[in-house]
Design a protein around this motif. Structure first.
Motif, mmCIF file in Angstrom:
data_model
loop_
_atom_site.group_PDB
_atom_site.id
_atom_site.type_symbol
_atom_site.label_atom_id
_atom_site.label_comp_id
_atom_site.label_asym_id
_atom_site.label_seq_id
_atom_site.Cartn_x
_atom_site.Cartn_y
_atom_site.Cartn_z
ATOM 1 N N ALA A 115 -18.882 11.122 41.745
ATOM 2 C CA ALA A 115 -18.285 10.297 42.748
ATOM 3 C C ALA A 115 -17.886 10.865 43.870
ATOM 4 O O ALA A 115 -17.929 10.096 44.869
ATOM 5 N N ALA A 116 -17.548 12.119 43.843
ATOM 6 C CA ALA A 116 -17.349 12.824 45.190
ATOM 7 C C ALA A 116 -18.509 12.813 46.147
ATOM 8 O O ALA A 116 -18.362 12.706 47.269
ATOM 9 N N PHE A 117 -19.854 13.260 45.605
ATOM 10 C CA PHE A 117 -20.953 13.177 46.416
ATOM 11 C C PHE A 117 -21.422 11.845 46.783
ATOM 12 O O PHE A 117 -21.624 11.807 47.978
ATOM 13 N N LEU A 118 -20.948 10.585 46.171
ATOM 14 C CA LEU A 118 -21.300 9.298 46.669
ATOM 15 C C LEU A 118 -20.307 8.957 47.557
ATOM 16 O O LEU A 118 -20.829 8.256 48.763
ATOM 17 N N GLY A 119 -19.381 9.288 47.355
ATOM 18 C CA GLY A 119 -17.972 9.146 48.485
ATOM 19 C C GLY A 119 -18.579 9.811 49.809
ATOM 20 O O GLY A 119 -18.357 9.147 51.084
ATOM 21 N N ALA A 120 -18.851 11.151 49.809
ATOM 22 C CA ALA A 120 -19.363 11.753 51.043
ATOM 23 C C ALA A 120 -20.559 11.284 51.796
ATOM 24 O O ALA A 120 -20.299 11.085 52.757
ATOM 25 N N LEU B 133 -17.114 14.635 60.417
ATOM 26 C CA LEU B 133 -17.754 13.378 60.490
ATOM 27 C C LEU B 133 -17.287 12.369 58.913
ATOM 28 O O LEU B 133 -18.009 11.526 58.797
ATOM 29 N N GLY B 134 -16.057 12.873 58.468
ATOM 30 C CA GLY B 134 -15.638 12.357 57.321
ATOM 31 C C GLY B 134 -16.290 12.321 55.990
ATOM 32 O O GLY B 134 -15.838 11.918 55.028
ATOM 33 N N THR B 135 -17.165 13.571 55.994
ATOM 34 C CA THR B 135 -17.883 13.961 54.723
ATOM 35 C C THR B 135 -16.767 14.248 53.636
ATOM 36 O O THR B 135 -16.809 13.958 52.430
ATOM 37 N N LEU C 187 -18.334 11.147 66.233
ATOM 38 C CA LEU C 187 -17.314 12.078 65.924
ATOM 39 C C LEU C 187 -15.924 11.075 65.584
ATOM 40 O O LEU C 187 -15.291 11.277 64.980
ATOM 41 N N LEU C 188 -15.662 10.286 66.871
ATOM 42 C CA LEU C 188 -14.662 9.547 66.850
ATOM 43 C C LEU C 188 -14.741 8.309 65.546
ATOM 44 O O LEU C 188 -13.727 8.228 64.834
ATOM 45 N N ALA C 189 -15.745 8.157 65.071
ATOM 46 C CA ALA C 189 -15.922 7.326 63.938
ATOM 47 C C ALA C 189 -15.674 8.289 62.631
ATOM 48 O O ALA C 189 -15.110 7.689 61.509
ATOM 49 N N GLY C 190 -16.047 9.354 62.625
ATOM 50 C CA GLY C 190 -15.899 10.278 61.512
ATOM 51 C C GLY C 190 -14.298 10.445 61.279
ATOM 52 O O GLY C 190 -13.572 10.432 60.126
ATOM 53 N N VAL C 191 -13.581 10.811 62.486
ATOM 54 C CA VAL C 191 -12.207 10.687 62.359
ATOM 55 C C VAL C 191 -11.476 9.650 61.880
ATOM 56 O O VAL C 191 -10.718 9.375 60.930
ATOM 57 N N ALA C 192 -12.069 8.428 62.196
ATOM 58 C CA ALA C 192 -11.463 7.165 61.661
ATOM 59 C C ALA C 192 -11.473 6.992 60.242
ATOM 60 O O ALA C 192 -10.978 6.575 59.379
ATOM 61 N N VAL C 193 -12.909 7.258 59.843
ATOM 62 C CA VAL C 193 -13.365 7.213 58.388
ATOM 63 C C VAL C 193 -12.315 8.175 57.507
ATOM 64 O O VAL C 193 -12.069 7.815 56.455
ATOM 65 N N ALA D 135 -19.887 6.708 59.174
ATOM 66 C CA ALA D 135 -19.760 7.158 60.612
ATOM 67 C C ALA D 135 -20.881 7.382 61.386
ATOM 68 O O ALA D 135 -20.825 6.915 62.668
ATOM 69 N N LEU D 136 -21.917 7.278 60.652
ATOM 70 C CA LEU D 136 -23.287 7.342 61.429
ATOM 71 C C LEU D 136 -23.540 5.938 61.956
ATOM 72 O O LEU D 136 -24.088 5.719 63.139
ATOM 73 N N ARG D 137 -23.384 4.986 61.246
ATOM 74 C CA ARG D 137 -23.627 3.683 61.521
ATOM 75 C C ARG D 137 -22.625 3.234 62.833
ATOM 76 O O ARG D 137 -23.158 2.637 63.729
ATOM 77 N N LEU D 138 -21.363 3.509 62.391
ATOM 78 C CA LEU D 138 -20.324 3.223 63.733
ATOM 79 C C LEU D 138 -20.794 3.844 64.970
ATOM 80 O O LEU D 138 -20.445 3.305 66.277
ATOM 81 N N GLY D 139 -21.301 5.051 65.080
ATOM 82 C CA GLY D 139 -21.572 5.857 65.976
ATOM 83 C C GLY D 139 -22.847 5.505 66.507
ATOM 84 O O GLY D 139 -23.140 6.116 67.599
#
Length: 361
Positions: free
Chosen positions: A151-156, A116-118, A179-185, A163-167
């Protein structure tokens, strides 16, 4: 699908109506307790297990300990090893339980939270904070120790929301598109990390490398206190969705006919994954394969009932991460291997075996 067909769906794809026996939970619980005891006892300063158990026995008011800890042993146990074990249990449980929930949501046993890019979003946030350390230090004062985890939490969170918005489109969440958006992110985040490393000093590069490979070495009671709230909240959110996840195995339309608000469930689970995995990466770095292998293997061994699978995943994920951390501390003692690299080394053969089994099926 008609109402009568929807009502008959559980008969053709049965979902267990009652919980199976507690045997697996007892076994997994005892295994976790033994690994935790070994993690507390083994190290550069050995602590006898009998002294640990005696101290626990005495602290509960059940009698006096026959073996007492020396001051050095007590300091190592309470200050270093115990918070490390507690943080390892929480992080391992969250990673594995999140993986089990996402595999059910996407109906794919090879899905894991990093898709998911998390994780990559958290890594990008942490690397950005490390590289900008001098600029940030003047503004955060006493909160400097929380800059990298924050910063790590905000980035996640940002990566998962993107990814959720793009999907999403047309008022619904398309899980393959997510999933595809997560891979791109993820690809974009890793590209950003690569660019930032060119601006990092040698000391920062060492920090980035060790942090990105994952470690429980930074565990402290302050870190446990800050991480326990989001990690425990994630576990609670996921465990209460076991019935809905069982119904999702029948298909989105069937689950909707049986009373599951599918769109809200997708958003809840994906945001819970962002909360839990983002917090785990924020305090321990990237730890791969725990969220993929543990639920996939348990699903083969225990079946698909998530009332059983989620709890078993939590116990097994905690055991796997603690065992990996114990190996990381002892294989190259007195130095320490990154636990994320070790879980990946252990996980690659199992992942190949899962792929081969899925291909054969």
């Amino acid at each position: 699908m008609s109402a009568s067909e929807a009502m008959s769906a559980p008969a053709t794809h049965p979902v267990p109506s009652r919980l199976p026996g507690a045997g697996p939970w007892v076994t997994l619980g005892l295994l976790l307790a033994l690994i935790a005891l070994a993690s507390l006892a083994v190290g550069t300063v050995p602590v006898p297990p009998s002294a640990i158990l005696g101290s626990v026995w005495e602290s509960l008011g059940l009698g006096e300990a026959s073996h007492r800890l020396e001051p050095m042993q007590r300091a190592v146990l309470l200050t270093l090893r115990l918070p490390r074990v507690v943080l390892g249990v929480l992080v391992g449980a969250v990673l594995a339980t999140t993986g089990a929930a996402l595999q059910a949501l996407f109906r794919n046993p090879l899905v894991e939270p990093g898709l998911l890019g998390t994780s990559s979003g958290a890594a990008l946030g942490a690397v950005l904070a490390i590289v900008m350390d001098v600029a940030l230090a003047a503004h955060v004062g006493g909160f400097r120790m929380l800059v990298v985890p924050g910063a790590a939490f905000l980035g996640a969170l940002a990566a998962t929301l993107l990814a959720l918005r793009l999907g999403s489109g047309g008022g619904r969440t398309d899980t393959p598109r997510v999933l595809l958006a997560g891979v791109a992110v993820s690809a974009g985040a890793f590209a950003g990390m690569g660019l930032l490393t060119h601006a990092a000093s040698d000391a920062q590069l060492r920090t980035i490398t060790f942090w990105s490979l994952g470690s429980l070495g930074g565990a402290s009671w302050e870190a446990v206190g800050a991480a326990s709230v989001p990690l425990l909240a994630t576990l609670g959110l996921l465990l209460r969705e076991s019935r809905a996840l069982n119904l999702m195995l029948l298909g989105e339309r069937e689950a909707w006919h049986l009373g599951v608000d599918v769109e809200r469930l997708k958003r809840r689970l994906i945001l819970a994954a962002a909360l839990g995995v983002g917090s785990a990466v924020a305090f321990c770095g990237i730890i791969g394969f725990v969220g993929l292998l543990v639920p996939a293997l348990l699903r083969i061994a225990l079946g698909p009932d998530h009332r059983r699978l989620l709890a078993a995943s939590a116990l097994s994920g905690a055991s796997l991460l603690l065992a990996s951390d114990l190996l990381a501390r002892t294989l190259a003692s007195p130095s320490e291997l990154p636990v994320g690299a070790l879980t990946s080394v252990l996980g690659v053969p199992a992942f190949i075996a899962l792929l081969a089994r899925k291909g054969a099926a």
